[in-house]
Design a protein around this motif. Structure first.
Motif, mmCIF file in Angstrom:
data_model
loop_
_atom_site.group_PDB
_atom_site.id
_atom_site.type_symbol
_atom_site.label_atom_id
_atom_site.label_comp_id
_atom_site.label_asym_id
_atom_site.label_seq_id
_atom_site.Cartn_x
_atom_site.Cartn_y
_atom_site.Cartn_z
ATOM 1 N N THR A 92 0.724 -1.378 -0.176
ATOM 2 C CA THR A 92 -0.159 -0.144 0.045
ATOM 3 C C THR A 92 0.870 1.255 -0.046
ATOM 4 O OG1 THR A 92 -1.254 -1.310 1.340
ATOM 5 C CG2 THR A 92 -1.822 1.090 0.986
ATOM 6 N N HIS A 93 1.917 1.301 0.584
ATOM 7 C CA HIS A 93 2.911 2.354 0.784
ATOM 8 C C HIS A 93 3.652 2.533 -0.491
ATOM 9 C CE1 HIS A 93 2.383 2.158 5.359
ATOM 10 N NE2 HIS A 93 3.055 3.414 5.292
ATOM 11 N N LEU A 94 3.834 1.665 -1.355
ATOM 12 C CA LEU A 94 4.377 1.644 -2.737
ATOM 13 C C LEU A 94 3.437 1.840 -3.755
ATOM 14 C CD1 LEU A 94 6.983 -0.968 -2.139
ATOM 15 C CD2 LEU A 94 7.393 1.386 -1.394
ATOM 16 N N LYS A 95 2.311 1.937 -3.667
ATOM 17 C CA LYS A 95 1.302 2.062 -4.640
ATOM 18 C C LYS A 95 1.456 3.294 -5.299
ATOM 19 C CE LYS A 95 -2.413 -1.187 -3.970
ATOM 20 N NZ LYS A 95 -3.559 -1.267 -2.911
ATOM 21 N N ASP A 96 1.473 4.390 -4.780
ATOM 22 C CA ASP A 96 1.833 5.739 -5.272
ATOM 23 C C ASP A 96 0.299 6.267 -5.839
ATOM 24 O OD1 ASP A 96 3.580 7.654 -5.809
ATOM 25 O OD2 ASP A 96 4.159 6.935 -7.475
ATOM 26 N N LEU A 97 -0.434 6.013 -4.800
ATOM 27 C CA LEU A 97 -1.929 6.569 -5.372
ATOM 28 C C LEU A 97 -1.954 8.020 -4.847
ATOM 29 C CD1 LEU A 97 -4.017 3.903 -3.234
ATOM 30 C CD2 LEU A 97 -4.157 4.317 -5.628
ATOM 31 N N PRO A 98 -2.666 8.942 -5.674
ATOM 32 C CA PRO A 98 -2.860 10.289 -5.123
ATOM 33 C C PRO A 98 -3.603 10.577 -3.935
ATOM 34 C CG PRO A 98 -4.600 9.662 -6.800
ATOM 35 C CD PRO A 98 -3.955 8.465 -6.721
ATOM 36 N N PHE A 99 -3.345 11.663 -3.313
ATOM 37 C CA PHE A 99 -4.028 12.164 -2.046
ATOM 38 C C PHE A 99 -5.487 12.570 -2.344
ATOM 39 C CE2 PHE A 99 -5.278 15.246 0.828
ATOM 40 C CZ PHE A 99 -4.819 14.955 2.037
ATOM 41 N N PRO A 100 -6.394 12.157 -1.589
ATOM 42 C CA PRO A 100 -6.234 11.538 -0.304
ATOM 43 C C PRO A 100 -6.440 10.244 -0.246
ATOM 44 C CG PRO A 100 -8.614 12.401 -0.413
ATOM 45 C CD PRO A 100 -7.862 12.482 -1.738
ATOM 46 N N LEU A 101 -6.339 9.512 -1.519
ATOM 47 C CA LEU A 101 -6.580 8.027 -1.505
ATOM 48 C C LEU A 101 -5.592 7.339 -0.941
ATOM 49 C CD1 LEU A 101 -7.970 7.212 -5.251
ATOM 50 C CD2 LEU A 101 -9.145 7.510 -3.115
ATOM 51 N N ASN A 102 -4.189 7.812 -0.927
ATOM 52 C CA ASN A 102 -3.072 7.224 -0.389
ATOM 53 C C ASN A 102 -3.344 7.026 1.133
ATOM 54 O OD1 ASN A 102 -2.906 9.974 -0.075
ATOM 55 N ND2 ASN A 102 -0.432 10.199 -0.915
ATOM 56 N N THR A 103 -3.633 8.499 1.736
ATOM 57 C CA THR A 103 -3.591 8.533 3.250
ATOM 58 C C THR A 103 -4.905 7.494 3.665
ATOM 59 O OG1 THR A 103 -3.312 10.690 2.915
ATOM 60 C CG2 THR A 103 -3.976 10.124 4.918
ATOM 61 N N LEU A 104 -5.932 7.564 2.990
ATOM 62 C CA LEU A 104 -7.012 6.373 3.311
ATOM 63 C C LEU A 104 -6.738 5.083 3.254
ATOM 64 C CD1 LEU A 104 -9.953 8.334 1.444
ATOM 65 C CD2 LEU A 104 -9.532 8.142 4.133
ATOM 66 N N ALA A 105 -5.896 4.823 2.123
ATOM 67 C CA ALA A 105 -5.545 3.506 1.938
ATOM 68 C C ALA A 105 -4.633 2.922 3.161
ATOM 69 C CB ALA A 105 -4.944 3.051 0.557
ATOM 70 N N ILE A 106 -3.576 3.787 3.461
ATOM 71 C CA ILE A 106 -2.613 3.485 4.558
ATOM 72 C C ILE A 106 -3.328 3.561 5.700
ATOM 73 C CG2 ILE A 106 -0.643 4.268 5.713
ATOM 74 C CD1 ILE A 106 0.357 5.689 3.101
ATOM 75 N N TYR A 107 -4.363 4.253 5.964
ATOM 76 C CA TYR A 107 -5.261 4.230 7.262
ATOM 77 C C TYR A 107 -5.712 2.916 7.336
ATOM 78 C CZ TYR A 107 -8.679 5.258 10.621
ATOM 79 O OH TYR A 107 -9.355 5.128 11.794
ATOM 80 N N ASN A 108 -6.563 2.438 6.462
ATOM 81 C CA ASN A 108 -7.200 1.241 6.429
ATOM 82 C C ASN A 108 -6.466 0.082 6.464
ATOM 83 O OD1 ASN A 108 -9.339 -0.662 5.890
ATOM 84 N ND2 ASN A 108 -8.808 -0.674 3.671
ATOM 85 N N ASN A 109 -5.366 0.220 6.041
ATOM 86 C CA ASN A 109 -4.305 -0.953 6.249
ATOM 87 C C ASN A 109 -3.761 -1.321 7.574
ATOM 88 O OD1 ASN A 109 -2.528 -2.867 4.992
ATOM 89 N ND2 ASN A 109 -3.675 -2.164 3.230
ATOM 90 N N SER A 110 -3.423 0.036 8.046
ATOM 91 C CA SER A 110 -2.962 0.013 9.178
ATOM 92 C C SER A 110 -3.801 -0.446 10.394
ATOM 93 C CB SER A 110 -2.632 1.457 9.834
ATOM 94 O OG SER A 110 -1.749 2.227 8.695
ATOM 95 N N VAL A 111 -5.141 -0.043 10.460
ATOM 96 C CA VAL A 111 -6.146 -0.661 11.214
ATOM 97 C C VAL A 111 -6.186 -2.111 11.132
ATOM 98 C CG1 VAL A 111 -8.432 -0.280 11.556
ATOM 99 C CG2 VAL A 111 -7.390 1.665 10.880
ATOM 100 N N HIS A 112 -5.935 -2.644 9.912
ATOM 101 C CA HIS A 112 -6.138 -4.157 9.660
ATOM 102 C C HIS A 112 -4.896 -4.731 10.538
ATOM 103 C CE1 HIS A 112 -6.971 -7.871 7.960
ATOM 104 N NE2 HIS A 112 -5.589 -7.874 7.385
ATOM 105 N N VAL A 113 -3.786 -4.188 10.216
ATOM 106 C CA VAL A 113 -2.734 -4.768 11.012
ATOM 107 C C VAL A 113 -2.656 -4.495 12.485
ATOM 108 C CG1 VAL A 113 -0.174 -4.360 11.201
ATOM 109 C CG2 VAL A 113 -1.064 -4.163 9.087
ATOM 110 N N TYR A 114 -3.146 -3.617 12.874
ATOM 111 C CA TYR A 114 -3.317 -3.244 14.586
ATOM 112 C C TYR A 114 -4.111 -4.457 14.959
ATOM 113 C CZ TYR A 114 -0.786 0.955 15.314
ATOM 114 O OH TYR A 114 0.436 1.881 15.606
ATOM 115 N N ARG A 115 -5.363 -4.495 14.300
ATOM 116 C CA ARG A 115 -6.256 -5.441 14.845
ATOM 117 C C ARG A 115 -5.923 -6.776 14.871
ATOM 118 N NH1 ARG A 115 -11.682 -3.729 11.709
ATOM 119 N NH2 ARG A 115 -11.607 -1.727 12.727
ATOM 120 N N LEU A 116 -5.116 -7.133 13.711
ATOM 121 C CA LEU A 116 -4.770 -8.568 13.615
ATOM 122 C C LEU A 116 -3.562 -8.888 14.650
ATOM 123 C CD1 LEU A 116 -4.533 -11.075 12.091
ATOM 124 C CD2 LEU A 116 -2.450 -10.257 10.805
#
Ligand SMILES: *[C@@H]1O[C@H](CO)[C@@H](O)[C@H](O)[C@H]1NC(C)=O
Ligand SMILES: *[C@@H]1O[C@H](CO)[C@@H](O)[C@H](O)[C@H]1NC(C)=O
Length: 313
Positions: A92-116
């Motif tokens: 997700t960090h390497l995907k190079d999405l435009p703002f704010p999609l990058n921030t949202l994707a990283i956020y969503n992913n972090s929540v997933h990792v934290y939860r796991l």
């Protein structure tokens, strides 16, 4: 009479069991976090403290070792699960999405990792045998990397004093909890990528991010907060979990940070990240280790009977 009392005291002080080191429970974080913490745990054990490290059965770096006692507990996920979550996180960090999609994707992913990874904590608390062991072992303090908040919950559950060994929290939590000033005009918030010299618009951006922080941190730590409230049987906030840490051992260097006042129980131990290579030990690592041990001893002395006797001598 005074002489007799004095002799009685000296006799008590010289009893074998009373000159032991402290009893320290360690709840580490896996991965690179453990690489910095391991030398400290080894050193504490070498210095005569009784160190018990509690680790999940499935992990990247945490291993049973000779230098200290290890207690393991089973977890509900596999190594493949955490490997996949980490790969996805990096991708997700390497995907190079435009703002704010990058921030949202990283956020969503972090929540997933934290939860796991927070399942670790749930698994720990459902292990009655381990809980009973901790309860009966009367530890003097808990040393923990609090990034997933399990350490503070465990410490508060058993009313143990606790010390943090960590890099940082999102949302400026480590400075907010200890009430260190972080003026929005001079201290850039995480994720803004600004410096301490901001234009007016950058300061506005800084203030907006600051306003969003409670929402995104409660999202990151949603599962942890819900679980902590259930275990501790009261409404728990993030600040409640971290603000009673006795000492904050912060493994970064003050000179690389933005200038700001910090509390006397916050210790910068960036040198700990130096690793000895080819038998060559770097001075910064030795100094950082000594500093950690000094502060951990202070906490143990305040809470441990046997060490209190030693300090009287
Ligand atoms: C959020 O993350 C999960 C797990 O990584 C993924 O399955 C889901 O599609 C993501 N949702 C969005 C909106 O990106
Ligand atoms: C620890 O054990 C004691 C004695 O068995 C018990 O009364 C107490 O509730 C236990 N504490 C916790 C936090 O489980």
């Amino acid at each position: 009479m005074t002489l007799r009392l004095c002799c009685a005291w000296i006799f008590i002080l010289l009893l074998p069991g009373l000159s032991d080191g402290g009893k320290l429970l360690v709840l580490p974080m896996d991965g690179s976090h453990w690489l910095s913490m391991r030398p400290l745990v080894e050193k504490l054990s070498e210095r005569g403290h009784e160190v018990v490290v509690v680790i999940p059965e499935v992990s990247w770096q945490l291993r049973v070792a000779q230098a200290y006692t290890v207690k393991t507990y089973p977890v509900s996920y596999t190594l493949e699960d955490i490997n996949n979550a980490l790969s996805e996180y990096i991708a997700t960090h390497l995907k190079d999405l435009p703002f704010p999609l990058n921030t949202l994707a990283i956020y969503n992913n972090s929540v997933h990792v934290y939860r796991l990874l927070f399942n670790q904590c749930k698994n720990l608390f459902s292990n009655k045998e381990l809980l009973q062991y901790v309860n009966q072992s009367s530890f003097d303090a808990l040393l923990t990397d609090p990034i997933f908040m399990c350490g503070p919950v465990l410490a508060q559950y058993f009313s143990l004093p606790y010390l943090f060994f960590m890099r940082g929290f999102p949302c400026n939590l480590h400075y907010d909890a200890s009430q260190c000033p972080s003026p929005l005009s001079y201290i850039p918030r995480l994720f803004t990528f600004n410096s301490d010299q901001m234009t007016f618009l950058q300061r506005v951006e800084n203030a907006l991010i600051y306003l969003l922080e409670p929402a995104y941190c409660n999202g990151f730590y949603g599962t942890a907060l819900e679980f902590a409230s259930e275990i501790l049987q009261r409404d728990v906030s993030l600040i409640d979990l971290v603000d009673s840490a006795s000492i904050w051992l912060l493994r970064y260097d003050f000179v690389f940070e933005y200038v700001r006042p910090v509390m006397p129980n916050m210790v910068f131990i960036g040198g700990i990240n130096f690793q000895p290579k080819m038998g060559f030990i770097y001075q910064p690592q030795i100094s950082a280790l000594s500093e950690c041990i000094l502060f951990i001893n202070q906490v143990l002395i305040s809470f441990s009977w046997s060490l209190t006797y030693i300090s009287f001598i």
